[in-house]
Motif scaffolding. Structure first.
Motif, PDB file in Angstrom:
ATOM      1  N   ALA A 305       7.407 -12.772 -12.941  1.00 33.29           N
ATOM      2  CA  ALA A 305       6.709 -11.300 -13.154  1.00 33.29           C
ATOM      3  C   ALA A 305       6.040 -11.027 -11.578  1.00 33.29           C
ATOM      4  CB  ALA A 305       5.752 -11.398 -14.237  1.00 33.29           C
ATOM      5  N   ILE A 306       5.442 -12.006 -11.168  1.00 35.67           N
ATOM      6  CA  ILE A 306       4.548 -11.866  -9.936  1.00 35.67           C
ATOM      7  C   ILE A 306       5.654 -11.348  -8.664  1.00 35.67           C
ATOM      8  CG2 ILE A 306       3.589 -12.979  -8.115  1.00 35.67           C
ATOM      9  CD1 ILE A 306       2.186 -14.794 -10.275  1.00 35.67           C
ATOM     10  N   CYS A 307       6.891 -11.887  -8.633  1.00 37.54           N
ATOM     11  CA  CYS A 307       7.794 -11.710  -7.583  1.00 37.54           C
ATOM     12  C   CYS A 307       8.477 -10.192  -7.653  1.00 37.54           C
ATOM     13  CB  CYS A 307       9.222 -12.501  -7.859  1.00 37.54           C
ATOM     14  SG  CYS A 307       9.058 -14.104  -7.085  1.00 37.54           S
ATOM     15  N   LYS A 308       8.453  -9.679  -8.828  1.00 35.11           N
ATOM     16  CA  LYS A 308       8.837  -8.231  -9.367  1.00 35.11           C
ATOM     17  C   LYS A 308       7.535  -7.454  -8.792  1.00 35.11           C
ATOM     18  CE  LYS A 308      12.378  -9.237 -12.540  1.00 35.11           C
ATOM     19  NZ  LYS A 308      12.797  -9.058 -14.192  1.00 35.11           N
ATOM     20  N   ASP A 309       6.565  -7.888  -9.083  1.00 39.15           N
ATOM     21  CA  ASP A 309       5.112  -7.048  -8.584  1.00 39.15           C
ATOM     22  C   ASP A 309       5.247  -7.018  -7.109  1.00 39.15           C
ATOM     23  OD1 ASP A 309       4.411  -6.548 -11.183  1.00 39.15           O
ATOM     24  OD2 ASP A 309       2.942  -8.177 -11.186  1.00 39.15           O
ATOM     25  N   GLY A 310       5.744  -7.964  -6.469  1.00 39.90           N
ATOM     26  CA  GLY A 310       5.566  -8.040  -5.007  1.00 39.90           C
ATOM     27  C   GLY A 310       6.631  -7.169  -4.447  1.00 39.90           C
ATOM     28  N   LEU A 311       7.782  -6.874  -4.949  1.00 36.76           N
ATOM     29  CA  LEU A 311       9.041  -6.297  -4.526  1.00 36.76           C
ATOM     30  C   LEU A 311       8.521  -4.992  -4.481  1.00 36.76           C
ATOM     31  CD1 LEU A 311      12.139  -7.932  -6.170  1.00 36.76           C
ATOM     32  CD2 LEU A 311      11.435  -8.063  -3.620  1.00 36.76           C
ATOM     33  N   LYS A 312       7.593  -4.439  -5.289  1.00 37.29           N
ATOM     34  CA  LYS A 312       7.026  -2.939  -5.226  1.00 37.29           C
ATOM     35  C   LYS A 312       6.515  -2.441  -3.993  1.00 37.29           C
ATOM     36  CE  LYS A 312       6.084  -3.021 -10.127  1.00 37.29           C
ATOM     37  NZ  LYS A 312       5.070  -3.038 -11.125  1.00 37.29           N
ATOM     38  N   TYR A 313       5.954  -3.414  -3.144  1.00 39.17           N
ATOM     39  CA  TYR A 313       5.511  -3.013  -2.013  1.00 39.17           C
ATOM     40  C   TYR A 313       6.559  -2.971  -0.880  1.00 39.17           C
ATOM     41  CZ  TYR A 313       1.252  -3.809  -4.177  1.00 39.17           C
ATOM     42  OH  TYR A 313       0.242  -3.752  -5.028  1.00 39.17           O
TER      43      TYR A 313
END
Length: 703
Positions: A305-313
């Motif tokens: 979940a954290i990786c997918k949040d980071g990819l948004k940037y």
């Protein structure tokens, strides 16, 4: 992106860590001043000062006053004003990311400043040029400019060299030339201390931490990270984004030391600050470190979940790291296809970048892909990826041996402590001498009232005492210096011996690991070839043949190591001697082939172990195949093996005068020949079958 952020950090630290509010106050006072009547020269200086102050927070406003500076400088023919204009314009364009255009302006700045002998502007322009070239990944050209500038500064005894040494260190660090980077950071620290720029010292420590991390010197790196964090309480003007970097960097080190629970609160502090100031690049990197922490804590769903949040940037470097982490996490969850897709995406992205400063290296990605392909049963692909991973590891071992990073790091710390101790000793000795001289002076004044003769006697005694003390002090200093030299020499020799042993041990483990993986791959491939044979057809002959082929291939690999430890040279193998031993071993397995004669031509041909291993396996397969099929019914014959240098290539010719493949009714594409082709591909060579009486193969590869 990271190089650009590094530039902003450099401005904040090296130029005194002035906050935006202070820049705005400076602008306000300058705007009030410029509205008053001024001469043209003073007005030019004011325009320059306002544009420079705006540069920290409003490039559009900076550009407006920069153009006013140009107009007035042209009208009054003020060359210094024109030089400052081109300097400011270079910095504005650099911040806007227009690097190619910035280089055109900085060349004009260099020309004008050199013509007017404006030293400060001239060296500032050279620094900007070096920085712009670095932004374009033209590191060699940037280093050339910095080297030239430092030589010029030394010749004219120009004192402000610290920034140039710092930028040189950053360039060498990004090229993985860590020993040169450390030497430049060490010099920069010395220069920053002379000018009392503590922010510059902290920047050097921060860059050094990256080197400590990459060379696995984690405890030493933690010490310098803590020193950086201490500056937060001492220097209230350190920018928020820099404070966040300190917390994230310490969290990164704790992750690498497997202290995940300690890393978590630091990463939360860093993320909170980064989200407040909207620093997208550092937010994405922050998320990667968070994912690393949860991966270490085995909370895989949270990590995803954290990786997918980071990819948004959409940060280009962090995207590589995050895709790698997703692949690693899905592998743990057993989703092999998904894991492979993410790892391939990370590999494709990293291949588009010539110089990258990722947490994740290509070696990690290849290792992960090898594990995935092995689990999927794609053994050839796993073997190929493992070869790439091994090549990267070998390069790292070679670099550790040649650069002696550990020796430089230790020497740097020892020298820092020695300098501090010597300075303290000298200060104490000076204080003692001064106190003694004061006592002597008071004594002389007191006794001077008695008589002039007594006064002369006291002066003479005082002089003799001081002279003896100075001689004694000089002698003691010389003894201390000699002992320090002896101690430093002993430490260097000890560290050198330790480093060489560590590298040799790593190479031994590395070679054993590679050979075991190669044995496993060979056995897996051989076993898969016979998967289609029904169980009822598998008898003793199949098992004997399986074991015999396995023993033959393992024996060929073992001979490599036997040749190594029987000689004094651990780096290369005499291939003539190796082939003779290999033939002797193989003939022992074929008791009815005593009438086969061998001709070998490979005098003065040597290979390292990485090349010798696949070549040995190739010859093992070809010799075994010839003995088994080329001479039926106990017929006699000759097998010829020739290795010669042809230009920059090695040419291997293997031939026999047997019945040949065309006349062999049982001839087919065996596992042995498939393995020969695979091994030839591994050494990046070519395999061709030549026309001859019997069978002839020619292999060509780069020497």
């Amino acid at each position: 992106m990271k190089a650009f952020l590094f530039f902003l950090l450099s401005i904040c630290f090296i130029n005194g860590s002035i906050a935006q509010e202070e820049y705005k106050k400076t602008v306000d006072s300058l705007l009030l001043e410029i509205n008053k009547p001024q001469q043209d020269t003073a007005k030019i200086s004011s325009y320059y000062a306002i544009s420079k102050a705006y540069l920290a927070f409003d490039t559009n406003a900076s550009n407006v006053y920069c153009e006013k500076l140009l107009t007035l400088s042209k009208r009054t023919n003020n060359l210094k004003g024109l030089g400052n204009y081109y300097l400011l314009k270079t910095k504005i364009l650099t911040i806007e990311g227009k690097i190619e255009k910035a280089l055109l302006y900085v060349e004009k700045a260099i020309e004008i400043c050199k013509k007017t002998k404006f030293k400060k502007g001239y060296f500032s322009a050279l620094y900007s040029k070096a920085f712009c070239l670095a932004q374009l990944n033209k590191f060699a050209a940037s280093e050339q400019v910095l080297t030239f500038a430092i030589k010029e500064m030394i010749q004219i005894k120009y004192s402000k060299k610290s920034d140039f040494y710092f930028l040189s260190g950053c360039l060498y660090s990004r090229e993985n030339k860590y020993h040169l980077a450390l030497l430049n950071f060490k010099t920069a620290i010395s220069e920053y201390r002379k000018s009392k720029k503590n922010g510059g010292v902290v920047l050097c420590y921060l860059e050094m931490c990256t080197i400590y991390s990459k060379t696995n010197q984690l405890p030493i790196g933690m010490k310098y990270i803590d020193m950086c964090i201490q500056q937060l309480s001492l220097n209230k003007t350190i920018p928020k984004q820099t404070e966040a970097i300190f917390y994230v960097k310490k969290g990164e080190f704790l992750n690498k030391m497997n202290n995940y629970s300690e890393a978590l609160p630091l990463l939360e502090k860093g993320l909170k600050i980064n989200l407040e100031i909207g620093n997208k690049s550092f937010i994405a990197n922050n998320y990667y470190q968070f994912a690393e922490t949860y991966y270490g804590l085995k909370n895989y769903k949270k990590a995803i979940a954290i990786c997918k949040d980071g990819l948004k940037y959409n940060d280009e470097t962090a995207t590589i790291d995050l895709n790698y982490m997703l692949g690693k996490t899905y592998f743990k969850l057993g989703s092999l296809a998904t894991a492979k897709a993410f790892q391939l995406k990370a590999l494709n992205l990293i291949n588009t970048k010539e110089y990258f400063q990722n947490e994740v290296s290509k070696s990690f990605i290849y290792e992960s892909l090898a594990d995935i392909e092995y689990r999927l049963g794609n053994y050839k692909m796993a073997y190929s990826y493992n070869n790439y991973h091994t090549e990267f590891e070998k390069q790292l071992l070679i670099y550790e041996r040649e650069s002696k990073v550990s020796e430089l790091l230790t020497q740097f710390d020892v020298n820092e402590k020695d300098i501090a101790n010597k300075n303290l000793t000298i200060a104490n000795q000076k204080r003692a001498i001064e106190l003694q001289q004061q006592n002597n002076f008071i004594r002389i004044i007191s006794y001077g009232m008695i008589a002039s003769i007594l006064l002369l006697t006291v002066l003479l005694i005082s002089f003799q005492i001081n002279r003896k003390k100075k001689l004694l002090l000089a002698k003691q200093n010389q003894i201390i210096a000699d002992k320090n030299i002896s101690l430093e020499l002993s430490q260097k020799l000890l560290q050198k011996s330790l480093t060489e042993k560590e590298v040799l041990l790593k190479e031994i483990h590395h070679r054993v690991k590679n050979n075991l993986q190669l044995v496993m791959s060979l056995l897996n491939i051989q076993a898969r070839q016979n998967e289609c044979v029904p169980l009822k057809q598998v008898g003793c002959n199949f098992v004997d043949d399986f074991i015999e082929k396995g023993q033959s291939r393992i024996s060929a690999m073992a001979l490599i190591h036997q040749n190594l430890y029987q000689t004094d040279n651990f780096d290369r193998i005499d291939f003539q001697e190796y082939i003779e031993n290999l033939i002797e071993n193989i003939k022992n397995s074929f008791h009815d082939k005593e009438n086969i004669h061998f001709e070998i031509q490979s005098k003065d041909i040597f290979f390292d172990i990485e090349t010798a291993t696949p070549l040995g396996l190739i010859l093992n397969e070809l010799i075994s195949n010839a003995l088994k099929h080329a001479f039926p019914n106990n017929s006699s014959g000759t097998i010829s093996i020739s290795l010669i240098n042809v230009g920059s290539n090695i040419e291997i010719t293997f031939s026999d005068d047997g019945i040949g493949i065309k006349n062999n009714l049982n001839a087919k594409k065996t596992l042995g020949l498939e393995l020969v082709q695979l091994l030839v591909n591994q050494i990046k060579g070519t395999l061709n079958q030549e026309d001859s009486k019997g069978t002839c193969y020619k292999i060509v590869f780069k020497s």
